[in-house]
Design an enzyme around this catalytic site. Sequence first.
Site, short mmCIF file in Angstrom:
data_model
loop_
_atom_site.label_atom_id
_atom_site.label_comp_id
_atom_site.label_asym_id
_atom_site.label_seq_id
_atom_site.Cartn_x
_atom_site.Cartn_y
_atom_site.Cartn_z
N GLY A 61 0.66 -1.19 -0.08
CA GLY A 61 0.07 0.33 0.38
C GLY A 61 0.91 1.29 0.51
O GLY A 61 1.41 1.40 -0.80
N CYS A 62 0.99 2.06 0.65
CA CYS A 62 1.96 3.21 1.19
C CYS A 62 1.96 3.36 2.22
O CYS A 62 2.64 5.00 2.54
CB CYS A 62 0.96 4.29 0.45
N GLY A 63 3.23 1.90 2.93
CA GLY A 63 3.65 2.61 3.90
C GLY A 63 5.18 3.18 4.14
O GLY A 63 5.57 3.10 3.05
#
Lengths: 263, 263
Positions: free
Chosen positions: A108-110
């Site tokens: 995702g977008c960590g």
Amino acid sequence: MRLVDVTRTINIEKIAGKMRGVEADVVIAEYPFTIHINDKELVTLLCSPTHLEYLALGFLQSEGFIQDDSSIKNIEFDEEKGYINVHIYNGERILNEKAFGKRTLTTGCGKGTTFHDVAQSLASDPIHSKMMISTEKVFEFVNQLHESAQIFRKTGGAHISTLASEQEMMFVHEDIGRHNALDKLFGECIMKDVGFEDKIIITSGRISSEMLIKSAKRKIPILISRSAATQLSVELAEKAGITLIGFVRNDKMNIYTNGWRIV
Amino acid sequence: MRLVDVTRTINIEKIAGKMRGVEADVVIAEYPFTIHINDKELVTLLCSPTHLEYLALGFLQSEGFIQDDSSIKNIEFDEEKGYINVHIYNGERILNEKAFGKRTLTTGCGKGTTFHDVAQSLASDPIHSKMMISTEKVFEFVNQLHESAQIFRKTGGAHISTLASEQEMMFVHEDIGRHNALDKLFGECIMKDVGFEDKIIITSGRISSEMLIKSAKRKIPILISRSAATQLSVELAEKAGITLIGFVRNDKMNIYTNGWRIV
């Protein structure tokens, strides 16, 4: 809905068997939303254009820029322009620390902190909440969430998440990104001064390590998904003392960790 | 499979109706893979532990650190340790430029350059490929891809993508991240010296702007998904001259842009 619509209707070509023709179709909007801290451009998130102020605050808390609303001096927010500038205390110091930190990019977008540091800190301070819920309540929440998923039903392109108390769903957000949907929930909690530690997250999205870490940082004891969980999220949930449940469908569910909270 | 397995079998509690018991279940692995450039730690990707060298090269090309294999001096790769150190020409200059660049975080994992700059550059140099394929071939590719999706079938937690010529699927990769699956394809092309401009991408994952931009940067004329496309990816595909197809299922498909390539 403000700014731009969450969905757009466009004319496209559809093929069905031997038929080919132009028809109207609904697609999900994807909106570039830029977050500033103390007048400095920090990041552009691609998201569904709803509740951008919640998204900004939840994201900043996830990434360690703010602790809670006491970290915030003031907020300039222009919803029409999709502009937010969050003035925080100790902004210079925090921005400098982050600039020299390491980045982790996930499914995702960590990013923001070193992955291994995060995993260790979860293990060193696990969640001890004695909260329990029934299997019936798990099924009820998941069915209710599924029924609330308006954008998904129109476009097939959104994730939905809810923050619930033991009794009921409190906040619900949909977004093209499953991480954004969680951050909107957290941002709403910050602005409405709602605590995390006796809450449940239910989401349509897969549980990857980053989804788990976002919840664990808030000490949320129960995390429920309609979809799969990764091996790493299961390991982290075990360490963090979180009850992790996946594949809740019809009358079935998988309890990956800490099943004693499900009665 | 090397390193760690792509899937793990663990014992979990399963509930089905009134039954509750411990059973073995297969979950997808999520592996933290750290990429170094010229001895400097750049990023940790969370991914499926297969073909990590392809993932690294595809990622570095997507992010503008390398152009092709002529940008690379040499590669230190220790698959057991999940360690890669890519020595590139002009590394210091490129790293400095990137450090001061802006970040865009997407529903998946885009970042590196300003979103608006990218969108503009796509529009200024669109794809003019005269390549065409038949609707039958689109259905054939999508069915073939679906049949190849072994990790997804076991775990429900993976995305699969293929790079195909007009005639056949050439490379196939599965990954927990849909962006990683694409970058593995691109990395394999770099290492095997395969060009992009007469190829087709078929993917199980949703097409967000970043998926579109990754393909557009390589001048790939046709992008096909079993799932949804966002409004922004449709706009960018129009500007970039890409044929974008979504929701290919049974005998149906949506052609969002440049339908003249589908005959």
